[in-house]
Design a protein around this motif. Sequence first.
Motif, PDB file in Angstrom:
ATOM      1  N   SER A  65       0.842  -1.045   0.001  1.00 58.22           N
ATOM      2  CA  SER A  65       0.007   0.145   0.023  1.00 58.22           C
ATOM      3  C   SER A  65       1.026   1.261  -0.121  1.00 58.22           C
ATOM      4  N   LEU A  66       1.902   1.304   0.566  1.00 56.20           N
ATOM      5  CA  LEU A  66       2.887   2.231   0.861  1.00 56.20           C
ATOM      6  C   LEU A  66       3.466   2.621  -0.516  1.00 56.20           C
ATOM      7  N   GLY A  67       3.920   1.636  -1.156  1.00 54.30           N
ATOM      8  CA  GLY A  67       4.581   1.827  -2.580  1.00 54.30           C
ATOM      9  C   GLY A  67       3.441   2.066  -3.676  1.00 54.30           C
ATOM     10  N   GLY A  68       2.228   1.727  -3.564  1.00 52.05           N
ATOM     11  CA  GLY A  68       1.359   1.971  -4.285  1.00 52.05           C
ATOM     12  C   GLY A  68       0.707   3.794  -4.311  1.00 52.05           C
ATOM     13  N   LEU A  69       0.879   4.030  -3.043  1.00 56.07           N
ATOM     14  CA  LEU A  69       0.570   5.410  -2.553  1.00 56.07           C
ATOM     15  C   LEU A  69       1.592   6.185  -3.260  1.00 56.07           C
ATOM     16  N   ILE A  70       3.035   6.107  -3.120  1.00 56.89           N
ATOM     17  CA  ILE A  70       4.020   6.589  -3.421  1.00 56.89           C
ATOM     18  C   ILE A  70       3.912   6.724  -5.028  1.00 56.89           C
ATOM     19  N   GLY A  71       3.836   5.536  -5.642  1.00 53.97           N
ATOM     20  CA  GLY A  71       3.662   5.372  -7.180  1.00 53.97           C
ATOM     21  C   GLY A  71       2.544   6.397  -7.805  1.00 53.97           C
ATOM     22  N   GLY A  72       1.296   6.294  -7.088  1.00 52.80           N
ATOM     23  CA  GLY A  72       0.131   6.832  -7.427  1.00 52.80           C
ATOM     24  C   GLY A  72       0.224   8.383  -7.392  1.00 52.80           C
ATOM     25  N   LEU A  73       0.912   8.932  -6.418  1.00 53.27           N
ATOM     26  CA  LEU A  73       1.019  10.344  -6.299  1.00 53.27           C
ATOM     27  C   LEU A  73       1.885  10.783  -7.414  1.00 53.27           C
ATOM     28  N   VAL A  74       3.077   9.990  -7.518  1.00 57.23           N
ATOM     29  CA  VAL A  74       3.885  10.857  -8.472  1.00 57.23           C
ATOM     30  C   VAL A  74       3.271  10.624 -10.076  1.00 57.23           C
ATOM     31  N   VAL A  75       2.509   9.520 -10.168  1.00 55.19           N
ATOM     32  CA  VAL A  75       1.635   9.568 -11.776  1.00 55.19           C
ATOM     33  C   VAL A  75       0.452  10.578 -11.729  1.00 55.19           C
ATOM     34  N   ALA A  76      -0.044  10.880 -10.618  1.00 56.00           N
ATOM     35  CA  ALA A  76      -1.050  11.940 -10.716  1.00 56.00           C
ATOM     36  C   ALA A  76      -0.298  13.497 -10.935  1.00 56.00           C
ATOM     37  N   LEU A  77       1.134  13.494 -10.442  1.00 57.11           N
ATOM     38  CA  LEU A  77       1.654  14.789 -10.604  1.00 57.11           C
ATOM     39  C   LEU A  77       2.156  14.794 -12.222  1.00 57.11           C
ATOM     40  N   LEU A  78       2.399  13.756 -12.752  1.00 55.37           N
ATOM     41  CA  LEU A  78       2.837  13.577 -13.983  1.00 55.37           C
ATOM     42  C   LEU A  78       1.745  13.540 -15.202  1.00 55.37           C
ATOM     43  N   ILE A 113       4.678   0.184  -9.182  1.00 50.88           N
ATOM     44  CA  ILE A 113       4.352   0.629 -10.531  1.00 50.88           C
ATOM     45  C   ILE A 113       3.224   0.064 -10.771  1.00 50.88           C
ATOM     46  N   ALA A 114       2.742  -1.041 -10.225  1.00 52.94           N
ATOM     47  CA  ALA A 114       1.380  -1.711 -10.768  1.00 52.94           C
ATOM     48  C   ALA A 114       0.325  -0.706 -10.122  1.00 52.94           C
ATOM     49  N   PHE A 115       0.179  -0.649  -8.935  1.00 48.68           N
ATOM     50  CA  PHE A 115      -0.914   0.024  -8.159  1.00 48.68           C
ATOM     51  C   PHE A 115      -1.013   1.389  -8.608  1.00 48.68           C
ATOM     52  N   SER A 116       0.022   2.007  -9.421  1.00 51.00           N
ATOM     53  CA  SER A 116      -0.280   3.332  -9.653  1.00 51.00           C
ATOM     54  C   SER A 116      -0.602   3.523 -11.101  1.00 51.00           C
ATOM     55  N   PHE A 117      -1.093   2.504 -11.844  1.00 51.91           N
ATOM     56  CA  PHE A 117      -1.779   2.241 -13.149  1.00 51.91           C
ATOM     57  C   PHE A 117      -3.242   3.023 -13.041  1.00 51.91           C
ATOM     58  N   ALA A 118      -3.794   2.695 -11.982  1.00 51.80           N
ATOM     59  CA  ALA A 118      -5.111   3.324 -11.820  1.00 51.80           C
ATOM     60  C   ALA A 118      -5.218   5.027 -12.088  1.00 51.80           C
ATOM     61  N   SER A 119      -4.174   5.515 -11.570  1.00 49.87           N
ATOM     62  CA  SER A 119      -3.933   7.136 -11.462  1.00 49.87           C
ATOM     63  C   SER A 119      -4.064   7.583 -12.647  1.00 49.87           C
TER      64      SER A 119
END
Length: 446
Positions: free
Chosen positions: A305-318, A358-364
């Motif tokens: 969950s921590l990895g997904g949160l970090i990855g998702g927020l980075v993708v949201a900014l990009l 990586i994977a949990f950021s795809f939804a973002s």
Amino acid sequence: MKFINTDITCRLDSLPWTGFHTRFVFALGITWVLDAFEVVIVSAVLKPMAKSLEFTPQQSSMMVSGFLLGAILGSLLFGYLADKYGRKKLFLITLLLYAGGTFLTGFANSFETALLFRILAGAGLGGEFAAIQSAIDEFVPSRHRGKVDGTITALWNLGSLMASLSAIGLLKVMDEGTAWRIAYFFGGVLALLVVFVRLYVPESPRWLLSRGRLEDAERIIQRLELEVGGRKTYERCEIPVFEGTILDASKIILSRYKWRFLFSASMSFTILTTYYGMITLLPVILSEVYSLSSKEIPQLLTLGSLGGLIGGLVVALLVDKVGRIPLGIAISLASALLSLSFLLGFDIRLTFFVYSLIAFSFASVAYVIATEIYPSYIRAYAIGILSIIGRLSGAFSPLFLVSLSQFGFKYAMFGLAFFWLVGFIAFVIWAFRGMETKGKPLEQIS
């Protein structure tokens, strides 16, 4: 179809970010946190729950699949009702249904009662998704839509983090047979607290316009403009007024928007098959392959969950800078490759963290583009159909991957990688047939 010539949508997009937008996004975006909490708490306490109620492996997987089947029913019913009667009217009904189903799961004393309560909770949350995702897209100014949608989606991982930490804490201080029940009680009470915030959320002006309610939409936009010192633009545009039935809406989606529908359906399929597949494989199969105890599973979910949160927020900014298409292609391909990394014998904690990052950021990125490419008069209904496709696929995924694992662990991971390739191929095709939507007003996109 009739049209209204109005300046309201342009005025919505011209507004600077205000305290209202922050409160609005929090009040509705919390749904993603609750959705994640609901799903991950099942995975986190599934092993002690299954032991307490004497589930078979197939019955254990049905705790995830049953929730998704309920969400399918809720998405179709409440998605259509949100387009017919408005976003706001559905907020409290769906939230109360979800909270009740979650709370009652803590009282389950058999597989049948547990499955029934999971279906009720799923129906409530499925309805939440259609109405709320539509309202957020329709209220947020176009220049902020990508990062707001992406951030809200990334907060799914905050909900999963809360669920994992709750499970860890409960399993430490009480016996397993009681801990899983308290986890569901907590989830139900948490959802009820959101009701008070929802009372102050206004109706979507874009939905009001699509129903010809120009004066109601005008009153809402005037209140927002007062907060920022007056109107910012005098541009106007033509807005369609929809007066058709659910059959008419279905025909429009499957004819006029058929290519968009196929693309967005692929996004929903990929997001939910891969996510629900993985969080079911973890307690049911991976725990056996890596000899994980009941207490180690929520610890691993916390790391993911921590990895997904970090990855998702980075993708949201990009997503509003790089664009939806290049990010979608890169993340889906990388996730397919990382699915196979579980076969290489690396440390399970490191492997799961990198995969989740990586994977949990795809939804973002995928949910952003999948929900913004429809007009307001059918958006909630379209999202409801997409949710049905995704959740039906997600309900199938755990059963399919667990069945594949009976022939060998590697077959389950190959199956997971295949699900990721569906999203990758869809994004590649969209790059040629579709459009890059970053920064564009919803009316220009649709």
